[in-house]
Design an enzyme around this catalytic site. Structure first.
Site, PDB file in Angstrom:
ATOM      1  N   ASN A 156      12.688  36.081 -14.305  1.00  0.00           N
ATOM      2  CA  ASN A 156      11.754  35.162 -13.654  1.00  0.00           C
ATOM      3  C   ASN A 156      11.697  33.826 -14.395  1.00  0.00           C
ATOM      4  OD1 ASN A 156      11.170  37.538 -12.268  1.00  0.00           O
ATOM      5  ND2 ASN A 156       8.958  37.261 -12.375  1.00  0.00           N
TER       6      ASN A 156
ATOM      7  N   HIS B 180       4.459  33.534 -20.738  1.00  0.00           N
ATOM      8  CA  HIS B 180       4.398  32.639 -19.588  1.00  0.00           C
ATOM      9  C   HIS B 180       4.137  31.191 -19.999  1.00  0.00           C
ATOM     10  CE1 HIS B 180       3.397  36.373 -17.183  1.00  0.00           C
ATOM     11  NE2 HIS B 180       4.303  35.803 -16.427  1.00  0.00           N
TER      12      HIS B 180
ATOM     13  N   ASP C 241       4.333  37.372  -6.301  1.00  0.00           N
ATOM     14  CA  ASP C 241       4.355  37.517  -7.756  1.00  0.00           C
ATOM     15  C   ASP C 241       2.942  37.592  -8.336  1.00  0.00           C
ATOM     16  OD1 ASP C 241       5.796  37.657 -10.195  1.00  0.00           O
ATOM     17  OD2 ASP C 241       5.440  35.529 -10.569  1.00  0.00           O
TER      18      ASP C 241
ATOM     19  N   HIS D 288       9.631  38.435 -17.555  1.00  0.00           N
ATOM     20  CA  HIS D 288       8.747  37.324 -17.200  1.00  0.00           C
ATOM     21  C   HIS D 288       8.740  36.327 -18.360  1.00  0.00           C
ATOM     22  CE1 HIS D 288       6.378  38.895 -13.612  1.00  0.00           C
ATOM     23  NE2 HIS D 288       7.217  39.873 -13.899  1.00  0.00           N
ATOM     24  N   GLY D 289       8.306  35.108 -18.076  1.00  0.00           N
ATOM     25  CA  GLY D 289       8.242  34.101 -19.131  1.00  0.00           C
ATOM     26  C   GLY D 289       9.607  33.638 -19.593  1.00  0.00           C
TER      27      GLY D 289
ATOM     28  N   GLU E  36       3.738  46.018 -13.912  1.00  0.00           N
ATOM     29  CA  GLU E  36       3.768  45.563 -15.295  1.00  0.00           C
ATOM     30  C   GLU E  36       2.989  46.531 -16.167  1.00  0.00           C
ATOM     31  OE1 GLU E  36       1.713  41.817 -17.409  1.00  0.00           O
ATOM     32  OE2 GLU E  36       3.237  41.291 -15.924  1.00  0.00           O
TER      33      GLU E  36
END
Length: 284
Positions: free
Chosen positions: A227, A177, A83, A205-206, A135
């Protein structure tokens, strides 16, 4: 069983409208908890090792080999994913060690350079049968595209995937995040708009900052890989604090790590149910 390829797992989830949990491990006990939680849910697992975790341990191989052993002994399909790797050499090492998925994070580069290096990573990884996540811009908590108010443009996302050939794409839709509270405001309309334009699974993400109800809605809106790291770390650490606070004389780490591992495993199972209510091992 052998490590799983994430592409058919994510493709099936995207087609059927459910989410796949991707959870980070820093310690061996984290990895044990993730596998136990996924096995209880009878659902696939994406087990992630971040570049930050590699930096903490000083190298990738020891933790990676432990996670590989856990994955091979698991009764459910397990993807081992690198990651947020900014170091291309680390990506190459992960491929050599047997990872089936990597995220190359070129978000701190200018757009043209990000696309060029991502293409190189995709070519190398695909030749080895390894899937690549990338990303477009930078996820929040890292002072980039996922900072408050910044969002991924659906057209840009579509062009980035076409330019690079990545297998899944992390996008900015309102999360950040390392959030310790679950009050992120996710732009669900934007999720749907990006999903309609992009041919590969989307990654959130986050997700620790997203509450259960919104996690469920973000999946039905078009997000596939979800995630979660900080939220599980909170669960683990809360139990450690509780056990040590209850008995300051405890010295054997097993006395407080084992219950923390069990709590983390239980939360993994619960989160899998949120993302996929039809997971066969979870009671309705």
């Amino acid at each position: 069983m052998p490590l799983a390829d994430p592409r058919p797992i994510l493709a099936a989830a995207r087609t059927s409208g459910y989410g796949v949990g991707a959870f980070n491990t820093t310690l061996l006990e984290h990895g044990e908890a993730l596998v136990a939680g996924a096995e209880a849910a009878q659902a696939p697992l994406i087990m992630q090792i971040s570049e930050n975790a590699v930096r903490y341990h000083g190298s990738l191989r020891p933790l990676a080999q432990a996670c590989l052993a856990l994955a091979e002994a698991a009764t459910v399909p397990v993807v081992l994913h690198l990651d947020h790797a900014e170091d291309v050499e680390l990506v190459r090492e992960a491929v050599r060690l047997g990872f089936t998925s990597v995220m190359y994070d070129g978000s701190k580069l200018d757009d043209a350079r990000n696309r060029a290096v991502t293409r190189e990573v995709v070519a190398f990884c695909h030749a080895a049968g390894v899937a690549v996540e990338a990303e477009l811009g930078e996820v929040g908590g890292k002072d980039g595209v996922h900072a408050p108010g910044v969002r991924t443009d659906p057209g840009d996302a579509e062009r980035f995937v076409a330019d690079t050939g990545v297998d899944c794409l992390a996008v900015a839709v309102g999360t950040s995040h390392a959030m310790a509270t679950r009050d992120a405001v996710v732009d669900l309309e934007l999720v749907a708009a990006i999903a309609a334009r992009v041919a590969v699974p989307l990654v959130l993400h986050g997700s620790s900052g997203v509450d259960d109800a919104t996690l469920a809605r973000v999946v039905t809106s078009g997000m596939t890989k979800v995630n979660i790291a900080t939220h599980l770390n909170k669960c683990f650490t809360a139990v450690v604090r509780d056990r040590l606070g209850a008995d300051p004389s405890v010295m054997d780490a097993r006395k407080y790590v084992a219950p923390a591992r069990a709590a983390m495993a239980g939360e993994v199972t619960r989160l899998i149910r949120v993302l996929n209510p039809q997971a066969p091992g979870v009671a309705a």
